[in-house]
Design a protein around this motif. Sequence first.
Motif, PDB file in Angstrom:
ATOM      1  N   ASP A  30       0.954  -1.166  -0.119  1.00 47.65           N
ATOM      2  CA  ASP A  30      -0.147   0.045  -0.048  1.00 47.65           C
ATOM      3  C   ASP A  30       0.746   1.254  -0.023  1.00 47.65           C
ATOM      4  OD1 ASP A  30      -2.143  -1.306  -0.113  1.00 47.65           O
ATOM      5  OD2 ASP A  30      -2.771  -1.313   1.960  1.00 47.65           O
ATOM      6  N   SER A  31       2.036   1.209   0.502  1.00 49.52           N
ATOM      7  CA  SER A  31       2.774   2.454   0.585  1.00 49.52           C
ATOM      8  C   SER A  31       4.071   2.467  -0.408  1.00 49.52           C
ATOM      9  CB  SER A  31       3.234   2.751   1.981  1.00 49.52           C
ATOM     10  OG  SER A  31       4.103   1.576   2.514  1.00 49.52           O
ATOM     11  N   THR A  32       4.373   1.319  -0.999  1.00 47.48           N
ATOM     12  CA  THR A  32       5.588   1.155  -1.823  1.00 47.48           C
ATOM     13  C   THR A  32       5.339   1.149  -3.322  1.00 47.48           C
ATOM     14  OG1 THR A  32       6.661   0.672   0.113  1.00 47.48           O
ATOM     15  CG2 THR A  32       7.922   0.207  -1.835  1.00 47.48           C
ATOM     16  N   LEU A  33       6.048   1.501  -4.057  1.00 45.79           N
ATOM     17  CA  LEU A  33       5.842   1.362  -5.593  1.00 45.79           C
ATOM     18  C   LEU A  33       7.257   1.574  -6.328  1.00 45.79           C
ATOM     19  CD1 LEU A  33       5.602   4.130  -7.590  1.00 45.79           C
ATOM     20  CD2 LEU A  33       3.479   4.192  -6.419  1.00 45.79           C
ATOM     21  N   TYR A  34       7.360   0.982  -7.170  1.00 43.22           N
ATOM     22  CA  TYR A  34       8.496   1.385  -8.077  1.00 43.22           C
ATOM     23  C   TYR A  34       8.220   1.395  -9.528  1.00 43.22           C
ATOM     24  CZ  TYR A  34       8.728  -3.907  -9.026  1.00 43.22           C
ATOM     25  OH  TYR A  34       8.520  -4.909  -9.306  1.00 43.22           O
ATOM     26  N   GLY A  35       9.013   2.048 -10.407  1.00 44.31           N
ATOM     27  CA  GLY A  35       8.677   2.327 -11.656  1.00 44.31           C
ATOM     28  C   GLY A  35       8.907   1.027 -12.697  1.00 44.31           C
ATOM     29  N   GLU A  36       7.921   0.921 -13.492  1.00 46.08           N
ATOM     30  CA  GLU A  36       8.110  -0.315 -14.389  1.00 46.08           C
ATOM     31  C   GLU A  36       8.478   0.227 -15.913  1.00 46.08           C
ATOM     32  OE1 GLU A  36       7.648  -3.882 -14.424  1.00 46.08           O
ATOM     33  OE2 GLU A  36       8.306  -3.328 -12.312  1.00 46.08           O
ATOM     34  N   PHE A  37       7.959   1.481 -16.240  1.00 48.63           N
ATOM     35  CA  PHE A  37       7.861   1.815 -17.565  1.00 48.63           C
ATOM     36  C   PHE A  37       7.596   3.377 -17.557  1.00 48.63           C
ATOM     37  CE2 PHE A  37       5.802   3.471 -21.363  1.00 48.63           C
ATOM     38  CZ  PHE A  37       6.762   3.003 -22.414  1.00 48.63           C
TER      39      PHE A  37
END
Length: 64
Positions: A30-37
């Motif tokens: 819910d609080s962490t994401l990272y770029g894929e594209f």
Amino acid sequence: MKFKFTCDICNKQVKRGDKFRIESDQYDDDSTLYGEFGAMACKACHTKVITHINSIKTDAAAAA
């Protein structure tokens, strides 16, 4: 505002045009994401991507 740039999708040299950023991210939780594209896109490519996304949404709604 008009920009000079190279479209990352079609590799067209835009001398004076609208510049769009297209991103797709993946969430780990819910609080962490990272770029894929991520790509800088010209107006023509941006319009094609939006049209395709709307088509996918329509097809998914019809299948549900």
